[in-house]
Design a protein around this motif. Sequence first.
Motif, PDB file in Angstrom:
ATOM      1  N   SER A  33      39.054   6.182  79.231  1.00 50.71           N
ATOM      2  CA  SER A  33      39.104   6.427  80.675  1.00 50.71           C
ATOM      3  C   SER A  33      39.360   7.906  80.924  1.00 50.71           C
ATOM      4  N   VAL A  34      38.928   8.366  82.091  1.00 48.04           N
ATOM      5  CA  VAL A  34      39.084   9.765  82.480  1.00 48.04           C
ATOM      6  C   VAL A  34      39.533   9.819  83.932  1.00 48.04           C
ATOM      7  N   SER A  35      40.520  10.683  84.215  1.00 53.29           N
ATOM      8  CA  SER A  35      41.003  10.880  85.586  1.00 53.29           C
ATOM      9  C   SER A  35      40.827  12.332  85.992  1.00 53.29           C
ATOM     10  N   GLY A  36      40.273  12.543  87.187  1.00 55.04           N
ATOM     11  CA  GLY A  36      40.166  13.881  87.758  1.00 55.04           C
ATOM     12  C   GLY A  36      41.093  14.003  88.940  1.00 55.04           C
ATOM     13  N   PHE A  37      41.732  15.149  89.091  1.00 54.75           N
ATOM     14  CA  PHE A  37      42.727  15.366  90.146  1.00 54.75           C
ATOM     15  C   PHE A  37      42.250  16.432  91.139  1.00 54.75           C
ATOM     16  N   PRO A  38      42.896  16.542  92.277  1.00 52.95           N
ATOM     17  CA  PRO A  38      42.395  17.455  93.321  1.00 52.95           C
ATOM     18  C   PRO A  38      42.426  18.932  92.959  1.00 52.95           C
ATOM     19  N   ASP A  39      43.096  19.300  91.860  1.00 49.51           N
ATOM     20  CA  ASP A  39      43.046  20.700  91.409  1.00 49.51           C
ATOM     21  C   ASP A  39      41.943  20.919  90.379  1.00 49.51           C
ATOM     22  N   LEU A  40      41.050  19.952  90.225  1.00 53.68           N
ATOM     23  CA  LEU A  40      39.985  20.010  89.226  1.00 53.68           C
ATOM     24  C   LEU A  40      39.111  21.255  89.408  1.00 53.68           C
ATOM     25  N   HIS A  41      38.843  21.964  88.309  1.00 51.98           N
ATOM     26  CA  HIS A  41      37.910  23.091  88.328  1.00 51.98           C
ATOM     27  C   HIS A  41      37.353  23.288  86.922  1.00 51.98           C
ATOM     28  N   PRO A  42      36.239  23.998  86.786  1.00 55.97           N
ATOM     29  CA  PRO A  42      35.590  24.128  85.476  1.00 55.97           C
ATOM     30  C   PRO A  42      36.442  24.917  84.499  1.00 55.97           C
ATOM     31  N   GLY A  43      36.413  24.499  83.237  1.00 59.03           N
ATOM     32  CA  GLY A  43      37.104  25.205  82.169  1.00 59.03           C
ATOM     33  C   GLY A  43      36.127  25.600  81.079  1.00 59.03           C
ATOM     34  N   LYS A  44      36.608  26.320  80.086  1.00 58.11           N
ATOM     35  CA  LYS A  44      35.742  26.828  79.021  1.00 58.11           C
ATOM     36  C   LYS A  44      35.217  25.710  78.136  1.00 58.11           C
ATOM     37  N   ASN A  45      36.102  24.821  77.685  1.00 53.34           N
ATOM     38  CA  ASN A  45      35.704  23.740  76.785  1.00 53.34           C
ATOM     39  C   ASN A  45      35.797  22.358  77.416  1.00 53.34           C
ATOM     40  N   GLY A  46      36.026  22.322  78.700  1.00 56.08           N
ATOM     41  CA  GLY A  46      36.175  21.065  79.415  1.00 56.08           C
ATOM     42  C   GLY A  46      36.866  21.320  80.734  1.00 56.08           C
ATOM     43  N   PRO A  47      36.922  20.329  81.597  1.00 56.28           N
ATOM     44  CA  PRO A  47      37.492  20.531  82.926  1.00 56.28           C
ATOM     45  C   PRO A  47      39.002  20.736  82.902  1.00 56.28           C
ATOM     46  N   VAL A  48      39.494  21.526  83.846  1.00 59.57           N
ATOM     47  CA  VAL A  48      40.927  21.729  84.044  1.00 59.57           C
ATOM     48  C   VAL A  48      41.345  20.898  85.251  1.00 59.57           C
ATOM     49  N   GLY A  49      42.431  20.120  85.084  1.00 58.29           N
ATOM     50  CA  GLY A  49      42.855  19.220  86.144  1.00 58.29           C
ATOM     51  C   GLY A  49      42.406  17.797  85.853  1.00 58.29           C
ATOM     52  N   MET A  50      42.527  17.392  84.592  1.00 58.11           N
ATOM     53  CA  MET A  50      42.075  16.054  84.207  1.00 58.11           C
ATOM     54  C   MET A  50      42.977  15.457  83.134  1.00 58.11           C
ATOM     55  N   ALA A  51      42.916  14.142  83.028  1.00 58.30           N
ATOM     56  CA  ALA A  51      43.573  13.393  81.956  1.00 58.30           C
ATOM     57  C   ALA A  51      42.544  12.448  81.363  1.00 58.30           C
ATOM     58  N   ALA A  52      42.607  12.264  80.043  1.00 60.63           N
ATOM     59  CA  ALA A  52      41.649  11.376  79.381  1.00 60.63           C
ATOM     60  C   ALA A  52      42.347  10.587  78.278  1.00 60.63           C
ATOM     61  N   THR A  53      42.102   9.303  78.240  1.00 59.38           N
ATOM     62  CA  THR A  53      42.664   8.425  77.208  1.00 59.38           C
ATOM     63  C   THR A  53      41.584   8.105  76.179  1.00 59.38           C
ATOM     64  N   ALA A  54      41.930   8.253  74.892  1.00 59.72           N
ATOM     65  CA  ALA A  54      40.930   8.089  73.828  1.00 59.72           C
ATOM     66  C   ALA A  54      41.550   7.454  72.597  1.00 59.72           C
ATOM     67  N   THR A  55      40.681   6.986  71.716  1.00 62.35           N
ATOM     68  CA  THR A  55      41.130   6.476  70.425  1.00 62.35           C
ATOM     69  C   THR A  55      41.077   7.569  69.359  1.00 62.35           C
ATOM     70  N   ARG A  56      40.575   8.758  69.712  1.00 64.11           N
ATOM     71  CA  ARG A  56      40.477   9.905  68.817  1.00 64.11           C
ATOM     72  C   ARG A  56      41.218  11.091  69.433  1.00 64.11           C
TER      73      ARG A  56
END
Length: 387
Positions: A33-56
């Motif tokens: 799952s991935v969550s984006g928040f209202p401070d979301l903006h582009p980052g160098k290697n991925g978005p800034v202002g996000m949370a992601a749950t993973a098995t890796r």
Amino acid sequence: MATVKKHYSERAWIEGSSEKQLEEVASLAGILSVSGFPDLHPGKNGPVGMAATATRLYPHLVGNDLGCGFGLYDLGIPVRKLKVEKAEERMRGIDFSAPDDAAERLAAVGLPSDLYPSALGSIGGGNHFAELTCVDETFGDTALGGNVMLLVHTGSRSLGTAVWEHVLGLSDDIMAGLEASSELGADWFARHDQCVVWAALNRRLIAETIADALRGDCETICDVPHNLVVADTAEGETVYRHYKGASRLRPGESAPVAGSRDSLSHLVRASGTAASDFGIAHGSGRKKDRASMHSRNGLKRSEREALQRTQFGGRVICDDNTLLVEEQASAYKNPRHILDDLVAAGLVEPICSLRPIVTYKKASETDPAAQRRADERKKGRDRDARR
């Protein structure tokens, strides 16, 4: 493709490129799952202002400044007694360098005594800062109110960079992630955990240095990282929650949501963060990139001087003109809109708003007050050595 949850409204000023980055994260192997928040903006290697749950483990999603976060401290100085001009002068005179007992402080928090001790006590550049602040408005019951507080934003400095370069040098494809049980995955995660502890200690040392300069106390209100990975259990399985520019909060825990140096910040309490991978927005988030800010203002002396004062009568200590221009308030989103979106999404309850008094970014290395205080510290160390 994993579910992308957007915890923001249309007025959050979200760029299409950052939402595309969210989708790219959601398409990675093992992302749940991935969550984006209202401070979301582009980052160098991925978005800034996000949370992601993973098995890796995905080191590139959290980057090099591992453990970066906010520390909020009560200085025990009544707001009515603070002389802003005097506070600015004393903060200008601080030499933010490693304390003499850096090795001992590292050992005291369970870290190797030789783990980048010379970098401790430094704030860094970019959007890092230390800010005297106070309660501007309360939303319900809170014990906070009468004293000056200190908000410190910094991370793992050169240690985090070294960990990032280490994993890049050993991984064939860092974007593909790492198995947590692999040798490299376990090694990176252990180094990551050290960075998180190191960064919290760094914020504490900075706070103690400023408190000492102002002759105040230093009581921790909260310390919350927003660049990290946390191992959790979900439905009996171990998952890894990644936070990039997103504060990790369980319901009932509190954290600052920072504004800019010329706007209010907010202290909030998490309520429904189970719906957002246990993350919330960490601040206002950029709406204009650094390069574009140089074409707007700050080139004239009068403009630069204006940028060192705030609408609240506060002061900004920043003798780096590039940083002064790039980090001005107009580069950031409206922090009240960020707060309103978090509340509307059911993620937080507001505790109070915080008004900036003196914001420290960077003082001149040739500042007379800074040199005077450095000389006084050296004399003190010399006296102690002779005893």
